[in-house]
Write an enzyme that holds these catalytic residues in place. Structure first.
Site: not given
Ligand code: SAH
Length: 394
Positions: A225, A247, A297, A337
């Site tokens: 990511f 990605d 991430d 997140c």
């Protein structure tokens, strides 16, 4: 009489504890128009605080100012100045030119996000109450920071919850160039104001990127990511032997390659792979590929309580495979997140992933968002980014 909202009996506690949100279920009656600044009153009619009102939102009132005095122009100015002043030390030595200046609820300005990128500011108005004031706030921000212009990036889907359409464009001052180069701990990154994610860059990972750099010398690194290569560049500058950046977004990886050049790194030496991390980790596992350091991430997986379980399955999947790919003593920097996934729950998921991978691992340290994304004690919802540094024991 000012517009007002009256609470149901015994629902004033959260306001008294300085929590800024009032949900529809707490409200008995409202005499106000959408977007009004209202006097929040207890069930007996006693004034408690001032907030802005939106009947379209589940969060019908966001409290701005406690006590009798209403939030006038001087109050807004003072709030902005305080928030900007808190970030001054971070920006003082010139090695870092980009920071979150206003972190919404946690800076006492619900619904307002402002990020600085050198001479330019990028503003997100995430609620109706802020949307109403954004022009004036942009002017105040120019005054408080000396910036040249304020660009709006209110193209976040959360505005839908407030009945607002997505908007982007110039709010005050001069229009920024489409791209600028920011400095972060002396590292250069290109930011695209029109197309970049969020306000352009993931400023919340600044400290964690530096930490990955500190662990990267001589290592073979897999950055999953990767976006525009944040973790990869820090690893490369710290002497990583080889870095693979993954990605799904080819344009983001193209910027990553440009960022290599901006920092004097040779992109030809490293690898950039346009792929779905879920699939690629599985492929690597089948191929028997291994790494010394892996970064995971991912984007936010859980947007509502109903999505938490599926989000955890997603986290488990990628972490399980990452544990397989790590060499003995290898490090995993793993993040979530999703605000709805608590640090405790996240740690349990990582434990489950290690267990199912048949791996013994240690936590070296917990991680969270950089200090320009503070969390107000009365607003624990402001803590959304969490991570763990894990080491595979054998
Ligand atoms: N680590 C980055 C920020 C990551 S943001 C930094 O420090 O700047 C999350 C990234 O994940 C986005 O760039 C998005 O394009 C990418 N992404 C989302 N889903 C993906 C998937 N399934 N596989 C690979 N990349 C994905």
């Amino acid at each position: 009489m000012p517009p007002q909202v009256r609470l149901k009996p015994n629902r004033e506690r959260s306001v008294q504890q300085r929590h800024p949100w009032l949900f529809s279920g707490a409200i008995a009656q409202a005499e106000a128009e959408p977007g009004d600044v209202v006097s929040v009153r207890d069930s007996k009619g006693n004034h408690l605080a001032w907030g802005y009102y939106n009947p379209r939102s589940q969060i019908q009132v966001r409290v701005l100012r406690w006590g009798d005095a209403p939030p006038d122009e001087a109050w807004w100015q003072a709030q902005l100045r305080r928030a900007v002043g808190f970030r001054a030390p971070l920006l003082a030595d010139g090695r870092t030119t980009a920071a979150r200046l206003v972190n919404a609820e946690s800076d006492g300005l619900p619904g307002l996000v402002v990020d600085q990128y050198g001479e330019w500011l990028v503003l997100q108005a995430l609620t109706l109450g802020i949307d109403r004031q954004k022009g004036q706030l942009a002017e105040m921000l120019l005054e408080a920071t000396g910036a040249r212009g304020v660009w709006e990036r209110s193209d976040d889907s959360v505005r839908g919850l407030e009945g607002l359409a997505e908007e982007a464009g110039l709010l005050a001052g001069a229009a920024p160039p489409e791209e600028v180069v920011l400095l972060e701990n002396g590292v250069r990154f290109r930011v695209d104001f029109a197309r970049g994610h969020k306000t352009g860059f993931y400023l919340d990972q600044r400290d964690n990127r530096a930490l990955v750099g500190a662990h990267s010398a001589g290592k073979e690194v897999l950055n999953c990511f990767a976006y525009t290569g944040g973790f990869s560049i820090y690893a490369g500058l710290s002497g990583a032997k080889h870095v693979t950046s993954v990605d799904t977004s080819q344009p983001s990886l193209e910027v990553a390659v440009e960022n290599y050049a901006l920092n004097g790194l040779d992109a030809e030496q490293d690898e950039f792979i346009v792929a779905d991390v879920f699939d690629l980790l599985r492929d690597y596992r089948e191929e028997g590929r291994t790494f010394d350091l892996i970064v995971l991430d991912p984007p936010k997986f859980a947007y509502s309580k109903g999505q938490v379980e599926a989000a955890c399955r997603g986290y488990k999947d990628i972490n399980l495979n990452a544990f397989h790919l790590l060499r003995p003593a290898g490090l995993l920097f793993t993040f979530s997140c999703s605000g709805l996934v608590s640090p405790d729950l996240f740690q349990k998921v990582i434990f489950g992933a290690a267990l199912d991978a048949g791996v013994e691992a240690q936590i070296l340290q917990p991680l969270w968002q950089s200090a320009d994304h503070p969390v107000r004690l009365s607003f624990p919802e402001g803590a959304y980014l969490k991570g763990l540094v894990c080491r595979k024991m054998e």
